[in-house]
Scaffold this motif. Structure first.
Motif, short mmCIF file in Angstrom:
data_model
loop_
_atom_site.label_atom_id
_atom_site.label_comp_id
_atom_site.label_asym_id
_atom_site.label_seq_id
_atom_site.Cartn_x
_atom_site.Cartn_y
_atom_site.Cartn_z
N ALA B 160 34.36 35.45 31.64
CA ALA B 160 34.26 34.96 33.01
C ALA B 160 35.65 34.84 33.63
CB ALA B 160 33.57 33.60 33.02
N ASP B 162 36.49 32.86 35.90
CA ASP B 162 36.77 31.44 36.07
C ASP B 162 37.31 30.80 34.78
OD1 ASP B 162 35.94 31.59 38.65
OD2 ASP B 162 34.10 30.42 38.40
N SER B 163 37.09 31.44 33.61
CA SER B 163 37.61 30.88 32.36
C SER B 163 39.11 30.64 32.47
CB SER B 163 37.34 31.82 31.19
OG SER B 163 36.00 31.71 30.77
N CYS B 164 39.81 31.54 33.11
CA CYS B 164 41.25 31.36 33.27
C CYS B 164 41.61 30.87 34.67
CB CYS B 164 41.99 32.67 32.99
SG CYS B 164 41.96 33.18 31.27
N GLY B 166 39.89 29.20 36.84
CA GLY B 166 39.34 27.92 37.30
C GLY B 166 38.07 28.11 38.10
N TYR B 176 47.93 31.01 36.18
CA TYR B 176 46.77 31.73 36.69
C TYR B 176 46.63 31.54 38.19
CZ TYR B 176 45.83 31.67 31.72
OH TYR B 176 45.94 31.80 30.37
#
Lengths: 585, 235
Positions: B160, B162-164, B166, B176
C-alpha cells in the motif's frame, strides 16, 4: 463419526515456518502434502498493510496475530508441588496463529549457535571434567554437529536474505562464531547512534562488536526460491506486527510463494488438529484428526505426519495423542515433555542526559550491535560457577508509544512525575541486553493438566518452570558485565536488570520456548533422533525449537530453520526411498 | 602542532572564500554560515526574489506560485506544506543529476547547501495554500486508486502506498513526501519516470521497484486518487 478423507502422502500439523519449508520441499519431491493450519490465511497484501498495521494497541498489546487463549492455552506453575493455573491472557511468550505462524511477528534475528552447543554434554565434560555441573543440570548432546548443520544454516540464511558480517568475503563478523562456508547473502543493517555508542564502548573494553545477523532485508534480494524481499524502511514495527514492506523474512514473503505454486501442496486453514492417530503395534502413525472450520471432526489419513506447530504445542499434541512415554519428574523417566527450557536474561538500562538523542522510533526488529564475548563457547567457566552464556547487544527495534517509556527505577508509576520522566528519558535511554542460555532442570517440563481443558475438551498442556540455580548465577554475572559497559558508554545512570526471584508467566519476556520433544542419540532421553524422526513411530517427524535439548544464548529461529532443512534432506534422500527408522535405537 | 596549524590555514581560507562569494545570488542575501536548520524567511527571499541572473532572473514563485501551489500542467508540482527535508533532498538530487530535469537541474546547481535548506523550509512552512477545485473523476478509477493506496494490490506484490506515505498520502517526514492533494499530471509523470528508471533518486530503489509493477491504468488510478484527497494533519 469423523469424516474420513482420502489418504494423502504427508500431513503437516501447522502452517508456519517449518510447515512452509517441509511443504515446499516435499511437494517438490513429488509428495502430496497438506498443511493443517488452525487459523486463517494471511498475506502481506492486504493483511499487513499500514497505517493499519502500525496500530500498536490492536497488534502489540491485544495480540491480533497471536493465539487466542480463550480457545486453548496452557496452565503454569513454578514447581511440581504447586497447583497449576491457566494462562488466561498471553504474557511471557506469544505463539502465533494463522498462516505464517510466529514467523509473521518475529523480529528477524537469525543466529547460528556456536558449535560446542550441539555437543554440550561432551564438551563440558571434556573441558571442565565430569562433576563440573550437578546431576540436576540434565544437558545432553543433540546427536547432530554444527559441521553437519552448516550447509543448512547457509541455505536458510539465503532463504531469509539475512544481512550481516561477513559480507562479500569471509572476513569480519563474529570472531566466536562457527566456521562458515559462505558470507551472509546481504550486507548488514545501518548503525544508528545508540548502537555506535555501544560498539565504541565495547571495543574500547577489548570486546568484539559486530552487527546482529538480520533477516530484515537491507536491499532488493531474490532468494533461491525466486521470492523477492524488498528493503527495510526501519519503521520499528517488526515484533508483534506483520511487515508491510516485504522486508522481514516470513513464510509469506520467503517460502510460501514457491510452496503454494506447486499443486502438490495445499494450505488448509481453519483446521484444528486434536489428535495424531497411531498404531502402536506397527510403530507408525496413520494420520491426524482435526476439527474443521464448520465444526466437523475430520480424519485425514496420511503416510507421514510432520509436527510443525509451535514448539510446546508439538509436545502437548503428542501427550494428548498418547505417543511416546510422558516425562515424570518424580522418577525422571519418560521423554515427552522433558527438558523444557527458555531464555535467561541479564541486562542494564542506560540513561543518558537529555542532550543525547537516539530517536528510538527509527528501528528494525533485528537492528543491533552484538558482542559474543560472554557466550558459552567464548568463556572459560572454570572460575565462574555456572555453565552457559549470552549474546549481549544493544538493539533499536522499536520506540513504540505504548510499550516504550523507559524511566529510572525510582520514578513513580503514574502521574505528573512519571510523565515528566517519560518525556525526559524517551529519547536518551538504551538497554543492553544479555540474552542468556537456559539449561534443563528435572523439575522443568511439559505435561498435561488434570483440571482444565481446551475448547475441544482436550486437557490443556501444563508448564512447570523456574529459573535453575545455574542460570541465576549466569544472569547475575551477565548483568554485572552489562552495567560495566553501560558505565563505559558515558551514561548518567546505569541500572542493572536483575532476574526475577521466580519466573513469572505474566510479563512478556521471550517467545523462545524450547524442549519437550528433544532430539538426541539415546531414546531414553530423547523423543526424536538426529533426523527429528520419532523413536516410537518412524513416519512421525517433529520440527521446531521443541527439539532443542537445551536453549542457547541466542534467538532460536536460525537453528530451527537449519534443522528443518537438515531433516527434510534426510526425509527426501533416505526415508522416502526406504521408509523405516533412520537410526536404530 | 603541525596538524593544528594546517587546520587553521584551512579555516581561514574557507572564511576568505565565503567573504569573496558573499551575496552570490545578487539578492542582498549574504551567505550565512553552514547550518542544518533551514531559515524560511531567507528562503522566502530566495523563492520570490528571482536570483539566477544568467537564467533570466527566474524565481521559484514564477512557476510554482508565490505560495507553492503549482499547477496541473504536470511540470510544476505543489510544494506548499511538503516536507522540508524531502524538498531539500529533491534540490540536491536535481543538482547532482540523480533526478535529471532540464529546468530544475541548473537552478538547483546554483543554490548553495544553505540556500536549498532555506527554500525548502519556506515552502514546507506554507500551511494554508489553496487547493484547486476538485475535478470530475471517474468513480471506478478513484476506487481502484484508493484501494491501491490503502491496501496495495497487483497480485499481492505491491505494498500500500499509504504504508510509507501515511493515511491519505499525508506524508511521513522527513523522508516520505506528501501525496494527498498533489497534481494528478505530476504524479503520473513521476511514476512513469520511476518506472522507466529515469528518476533514480529514491532510496534503495524502492519506488523504481514498485513502479515497475504498475500498469498505465494503475498509475492513472493512483494519481487520480491522491489528487482527489487532502492530507489530514497528523494527530
Amino acid at each position: 463419526m469423523a469424516v474420513r478423507l482420502p489418504e494423502i502422502d504427508v500431513v503437516l500439523v501447522g502452517g508456519g515456518m517449518t510447515a512452509a519449508i517441509v511443504g515446499k520441499e516435499l511437494a517438490e519431491a513429488g509428495q502430496r502434502v497438506v498443511a493443517l493450519e488452525r487459523g486463517q490465511m494471511r498475506q502481506t497484501v492486504p493483511d499487513f498493510q499500514s497505517p493499519t498495521m502500525h496500530d500498536e494497541l490492536t497488534y502489540s498489546i491485544r495480540h491480533a496475530l497471536m493465539q487466542n487463549p480463550e480457545q486453548q492455552t496452557i496452565t503454569f506453575r513454578n514447581r511440581p508441588d504447586q497447583t497449576p493455573l491457566p494462562m488466561r491472557r498471553l504474557g511471557s511468550f506469544l505463539p502465533g496463529e494463522g498462516v505464517g505462524g510466529a514467523m509473521v511477528h518475529w523480529n528477524g534475528v537469525t543466529w547460528r549457535f556456536q558449535p560446542e552447543w550441539f555437543e554440550l554434554k561432551s564438551w563440558t565434560e571434556e573441558r571442565y571434567g565430569r562433576g563440573f555441573v550437578s546431576d540436576e543440570v540434565t544437558i545432553q548432546d543433540w546427536g547432530v554437529t554444527y559441521d553437519e548443520l552448516e550447509p543448512y544454516y547457509d541455505f536458510f540464511e539465503k532463504i531469509c536474505g539475512t544481512g550481516g558480517l561477513p559480507y562479500g568475503d569471509l572476513t569480519g563478523g563474529n570472531p566466536f562464531g562457527g566456521r562458515r562456508s559462505n558470507p551472509y547473502p546481504n550486507p548488514p543493517m545501518k548503525e544508528p547512534y545508540a548502537l555506535n555508542l555501544f560498539r565504541t564502548a565495547a571495543a574500547g573494553m577489548g570486546y568484539s562488536p559486530f552487527p546482529a545477523p538480520s533477516s530484515n532485508a537491507t536491499r532488493h534480494y531474490v532468494n533461491p526460491y525466486g521470492a523477492e524481499l524488498k528493503p527495510c524502511m526501519y519503521c520499528g514495527y517488526c515484533e508483534r506486527h506483520g511487515c508491510e514492506h516485504f522486508a522481514k523474512a516470513s513464510p509469506q514473503v520467503s517460502i510460501l510463494p514457491a510452496a503454494l505454486a506447486n499443486p502438490n501442496f495445499e494450505m488448509r486453514t481453519g483446521a484444528w488438529v486434536t489428535r495424531i492417530e497411531h498404531d502402536p503395534d506397527a510403530g507408525i502413525v496413520t494420520g491426524v484428526t482435526y476439527v474443521d472450520a464448520a465444526g466437523r471432526e475430520v480424519f485425514q489419513p496420511a503416510s507421514m505426519v510432520v509436527l510443525c506447530a509451535y514448539a510446546y504445542h508439538n509436545a502437548v499434541l503428542m501427550l494428548q495423542s498418547g505417543i511416546g512415554q510422558p516425562y515424570d519428574p518424580a522418577t525422571q523417566t519418560g521423554t515427552v515433555g522433558r527438558n523444557y527450557c527458555y531464555q535467561t536474561f541479564g541486562g542494564a538500562t542506560v540513561f543518558f542526559d537529555g542532550t543525547v538523542r537516539f530517536n528510538p522510533y527509527m528501528g528494525a526488529g533485528a537492528l543491533g550491535v552484538v558482542i559474543d564475548d560472554f557466550n558459552n563457547g567464548s568463556m572459560d567457566h572454570s572460575e565462574l560457577g555456572f555453565l552457559g552464556g549470552a549474546s549481549t547487544s544493544v538493539s533499536q527495534a522499536s520506540g513504540r508509544p505504548i510499550a516504550f517509556h523507559p524511566v529510572p527505577g525510582d520514578t513513580p508509576g503514574w502521574g505528573l512525575a512519571w510523565k515528566e520522566a517519560v518525556r525526559r528519558h524517551y529519547n536518551s535511554t538504551l538497554s543492553i541486553s544479555a540474552q542468556g542460555s537456559s539449561l534443563p532442570h528435572p523439575n522443568n517440563y511439559l505435561g498435561l493438566d488434570r483440571t482444565y481443558t481446551d475448547a475441544f475438551g482436550n486437557p490443556l498442556g501444563m508448564l512447570t518452570f523456574d529459573f535453575p540455580d545455574n542460570d541465576r548465577r549466569m544472569a547475575a554475572f551477565l548483568t554485572e558485565r552489562c552495567v560495566e559497559i553501560g558505565e563505559a558508554m558515558g551514561a548518567s545512570v546505569v541500572e542493572g536488570n536483575d532476574l526475577a526471584e521466580h519466573y513469572s508467566i505474566v510479563p512478556y519476556q521471550s517467545t523462545h520456548n524450547t524442549g519437550g520433544t528433544v532430539m538426541g542419540a539415546d531414546p531414553t532421553t530423547s523423543v526424536v533422533n538426529r533426523y527429528l524422526q520419532s523413536w516410537d513411530c518412524h513416519n512421525l517427524f517433529v520440527m521446531g525449537a521443541g527439539v532443542f535439548p537445551q536453549n542457547a544464548g541466542y534467538n532460536p529461529t536460525g537453528t530451527v530453520g537449519a534443522l528443518a532443512y537438515w531433516a527434510v534432506d534426510a526425509i527426501k534422500n533416505q526415508y522416502l526411498r526406504n521408509p523405516g527408522p533412520l537410526v536404530q535405537a | 602542532m603541525k596538524r593544528a596549524a594546517a587546520l587553521g590555514i584551512a579555516v581561514s581560507l574557507s572564511a576568505a572564500a565565503a567573504l569573496a562569494q558573499s551575496d552570490p545570488l545578487g539578492l542582498g542575501l549574504p551567505e550565512p554560515a553552514a547550518r542544518e536548520e533551514g531559515d524560511p524567511v531567507r528562503g522566502q527571499a530566495i523563492a520570490l526574489g528571482g536570483p539566477f541572473e544568467d537564467l533570466g532572473r527566474v524565481s521559484c514563485a514564477q512557476c510554482h506560485g508565490i505560495d507553492g501551489t503549482g499547477d496541473d500542467s504536470g511540470a510544476f508540482p505543489r510544494l506548499a506544506g511538503q516536507g522540508a527535508f524531502y524538498l531539500y533532498e529533491a534540490l540536491n538530487d536535481f543538482a547532482t543529476g540523480a533526478r535529471p530535469n532540464e529546468v530544475m537541474s541548473p537552478i538547483a546547481a546554483q543554490l548553495s547547501d544553505t540556500d536549498r535548506r532555506d527554500v525548502a523550509a519556506y515552502f514546507a512552512a506554507i500551511e494554508d495554500a489553496a487547493y484547486p477545485a476538485p475535478r470530475d473523476a471517474n468513480a471506478d478509477l478513484l476506487q481502484r486508486g484508493g484501494a491501491l493506496a490503502a491496501i496495495g494490490g497487483i497480485g499481492g506484490d505491491v505494498p500500500a502506498c499509504d504504508s510509507c506515505h501515511g493515511a491519505q498520502g499525508a506524508g511521513v517526514p522527513p523522508v516520505y513526501p506528501t501525496l494527498g492533494g498533489q497534481h494528478e499530471a505530476y504524479l503520473v509523470q513521476q511514476l512513469e519516470l520511476f518506472r522507466s528508471g529515469e528518476r533514480g533518486s529514491d532510496a534503495l530503489g524502492v519506488m523504481r521497484a514498485i513502479a515497475a509493477l504498475l500498469s498505465d491504468d494503475d498509475i492513472a488510478a493512483v494519481a487520480a486518487y491522491y489528487a482527489s484527497v487532502r492530507p489530514e494533519p497528523s494527530p
